[in-house]
Design an enzyme around this catalytic site. Structure first.
Site, short mmCIF file in Angstrom:
data_model
loop_
_atom_site.label_atom_id
_atom_site.label_comp_id
_atom_site.label_asym_id
_atom_site.label_seq_id
_atom_site.Cartn_x
_atom_site.Cartn_y
_atom_site.Cartn_z
N HIS A 183 0.82 -1.22 0.00
CA HIS A 183 0.00 0.00 0.00
C HIS A 183 0.84 1.25 0.00
O HIS A 183 0.56 2.24 -0.67
CB HIS A 183 -0.89 0.03 1.24
CG HIS A 183 -2.24 -0.44 0.95
ND1 HIS A 183 -3.01 0.15 -0.02
CD2 HIS A 183 -2.95 -1.46 1.43
CE1 HIS A 183 -4.14 -0.49 -0.08
NE2 HIS A 183 -4.13 -1.48 0.78
N CYS A 510 2.72 -1.94 -20.72
CA CYS A 510 1.82 -1.32 -19.74
C CYS A 510 2.15 -1.75 -18.32
O CYS A 510 1.40 -1.47 -17.40
CB CYS A 510 0.36 -1.63 -20.06
SG CYS A 510 -0.03 -3.38 -20.01
C1 PEP Z 1 1.53 -6.59 -15.72
O1 PEP Z 1 1.49 -7.75 -15.33
O2 PEP Z 1 2.58 -5.98 -16.01
C2 PEP Z 1 0.28 -5.81 -15.87
C3 PEP Z 1 0.28 -4.63 -16.44
O3 PEP Z 1 -0.85 -6.35 -15.34
P1 PEP Z 1 -1.14 -6.40 -13.76
O4 PEP Z 1 -0.08 -5.63 -13.05
O5 PEP Z 1 -2.50 -5.84 -13.58
O6 PEP Z 1 -1.07 -7.88 -13.51
#
Ligand code: PEP
Ligand code: MG
Length: 583
Positions: A183, A510
């Site tokens: 957090h 991402c």
């Molecule tokens: C990732 O795994 O990099 C991603 C963007 O998805 P999450 O963090 O939601 O698993």
């Protein structure tokens, strides 16, 4: 002396430290002298007061923090816990002890459940301490008060503390516990407070120690020289100039376009993302909308949420990820199986394939939301960006100005069969641009086959790193391996970038890696066409991209690929980037 930990963000802070008060002592297990009925009346009053206080703090904080605090307020009033406390009072426990034991029992259950639930255990401990403090008539544990700015040092921070941090006063955070997904880290990132978590030795910092906290380097300098202080203060001044720099589109120094997109969990963050210069949404984590839902959301419920997000980004691209359930993101209606290794279990596309109607409903809702925003007559024009392989789709001019460009992707795609399954179904249900997330290393090895079906690929570097290095992203003990700078991860990204270029299709990133400015340049050098990140990181990434040309980014990428460790890659690239800046 220097202390090390995991840095959150890139900012630097200089100031004196101040520690959180020591936690309350555990109530002794002694025979109660107070009648159980009287004790229960006091406990009920304490629970109500704490719940109301958390609720009020949530209202004051707003945004993501409000959700966390409201969830805590609900925990304080949870009938199962209240019943348990009453039973323990009946067994002769004192009020303090009954509260302590009831919450601790519930906490152990959460820890056993693992993943997201285990991360909520701290929230429950915090509620327990607040109730006990109320019963004892002492101040609730929390952030110390000060008239002057300070760097807060704590064992770990509870959401109730982080949510209300006075940003005029708390200029940085140092915690002994916590990893990159704690957090403290998430809230510090969203509030742009420089933080270093997991700092061994933090507990020995005496109040008033003047420190330089460098989040980019993950270091706390506890005995800085005058030169160090002057240098740090100059960097702080440069960063504040950066924050007020114009919101230009993301691009390298030679004009190579690299759209900078936002990672969002709901439309609530849309206005802030736009204000920070987001050129669209690169990852809409739809499961965040339904984490507390007991049953799958209806198509109508979903349309409302998706339409809000799409309307907020008219004229831009929105990449929606279908529900990513399992492991760190449990959705009881999609996957409530107990698995020994949930990260390797029925998660992402696997869970959706096993409950196909949920996937069909979500794709139907997304297609309907898009029609509601764009109107049914103009849909054929959608996805022009993906088809042309520009990877942008975020332009705001011309005939698309009033349209939103909806792209939809599936999480955890491992091979071409899964890519074909998802993209075929999505297209059948009216989605114009359907792609996949590359998070499992196998997807990079067969990227050419995946591009036979996918319109685009978005790389989730958080999971890609976890699976490449076999290091659970939630475990502090292996946090040092959870580093997307590792050349093994970068080589997989290079394979995906190359396959995208060969197929003439976009490949974005991402995961958190895109929010690391220097790594972002490396990613572009590896063939990545868009970067999506927490909106607070956009300004830093924009500024770093603008310092390098495309050939320089490629040279940085080559240096990173040649390194033999994450630390080696980071050092090699930092050195080369500094040399470029001088030359
Ligand atoms: C990732 O795994 O990099 C991603 C963007 O998805 P999450 O963090 O939601 O698993
Ligand atoms: Mg992921």
């Amino acid at each position: 002396m220097q202390l090390n930990g995991v840095g959150v963000g890139r900012a630097v802070a200089v100031g004196p430290t101040l520690r959180m008060p020591e936690p309350l002592a555990e109530p002794l297990d002694e025979i109660a002298t107070e009648p159980a009925g009287d004790a229960f009346t006091r406990v009920e009053a304490a629970l109500a007061a704490v719940s109301a206080d958390l609720e009020a703090r949530g209202e004051r904080a707003g945004g993501a923090a409000q959700d966390v605090l409201q969830a805590q307020a609900l925990m304080a009033a949870d009938p199962t816990i209240v019943d348990d406390i009453q039973a323990k009072l009946g067994d002769g426990r004192t009020a303090d002890r009954a509260v302590f034991e009831a919450y601790a029992g519930f906490r152990d259950l959460l820890v056993q459940m693992g993943g997201y639930m285990a991360e909520r255990a701290t929230d429950l401990d915090d509620v327990s301490r607040r109730v006990i403090a109320h019963l004892r008539g002492v101040p609730a544990p929390g952030v110390p008060e000060s008239d002057t700015p300070f760097v807060l040092v704590a064992h770990d921070l509870a959401p109730a503390d982080t949510a209300l941090l006075d940003l005029e006063k708390v200029i940085g955070l140092i915690t002994r516990e916590g990893g990159p997904t704690s957090h403290t880290a998430i809230l510090a990132r969203s509030k742009s407070i420089p933080a270093i978590v997991g700092v061994q030795g933090a507990e020995n910092l005496a109040d008033g120690t003047l420190v330089i906290l460098d989040a980019g380097a993950g270091t706390v300098d506890t005995s800085p020289s005058d030169d160090d202080l002057a240098d740090a203060r100059q960097r702080i001044a440069e960063r504040s100039a950066l924050a007020s720099a114009p919101l230009t589109p993301g691009a390298l120094a030679d004009g190579t376009v690299v759209p900078l997109l936002a990672n969002l969990g709901s439309a609530d963050g849309a206005a802030e993302a736009l204000a920070l210069g987001a050129e669209g949404v690169g990852l809409f984590r739809t499961e965040f909308l339904f984490l507390d839902a007991a049953a799958a959301p209806t198509v109508d419920e979903q349309v409302v949420q998706y339409e809000r997000m799409l309307r907020a980004f008219v004229g831009k691209k929105v990449v929606v990820r279908v529900l990513d359930a399992g492991a760190d993101k449990p959705l009881s209606f999609l996957n409530d199986a107990h698995e020994e290794n949930p990260a390797l279990g029925l998660r992402g596309i696997r869970a959706l394939q096993a409950s196909e109607q949920i996937l069909i409903d979500q794709l139907t809702a997304l297609a309907r939301a898009e029609q509601a925003v764009n109107g049914s007559g103009t849909r054929a024009a959608a996805g022009a960006g993906a088809a042309a392989g520009t990877g942008s789709g975020s332009g705001s001019g011309g005939r698309h100005a009033e349209r939103v460009d909806l792209w939809v992707m599936a999480p955890m795609i491992a091979d071409a069969d899964e890519a074909e399954y998802f993209t075929t179904l999505a297209q059948e249900l009216g989605i114009q641009v359907a792609g996949v997330m590359a998070e499992v290393p196998s997807s990079a090895l067969v990227a050419d086959q995946i591009f036979e079906f996918a319109d685009f690929v978005s790389i989730g570097t958080n999971d890609l790193t976890q699976y490449t290095l076999a290091a659970d992203r939630l475990l502090g003990s292996v946090a040092h391996l959870q580093d997307p700078w590792h050349p093994a991860v970068l080589r997989l990204i290079a394979m995906l970038g190359r396959a995208g270029r060969d197929a003439g299709k976009p490949v974005g990133v991402c995961g958190e890696a895109a929010a690391d400015p220097l790594l972002a340049v490396v990613l572009v050098g590896l063939g990545i066409t868009t970067l999506s990140m927490t909106p607070a990181a956009i300004a830093d990434v924009r500024a770093e991209l603008a310092r390098h040309t495309a050939p320089e980014a490629e040279a940085l990428a080559r240096a990173a690929l040649k390194a033999t460790s994450a630390a080696g890659a980071r050092t090699a690239v930092s050195r080369l980037a500094a040399a470029n800046a001088v030359g």
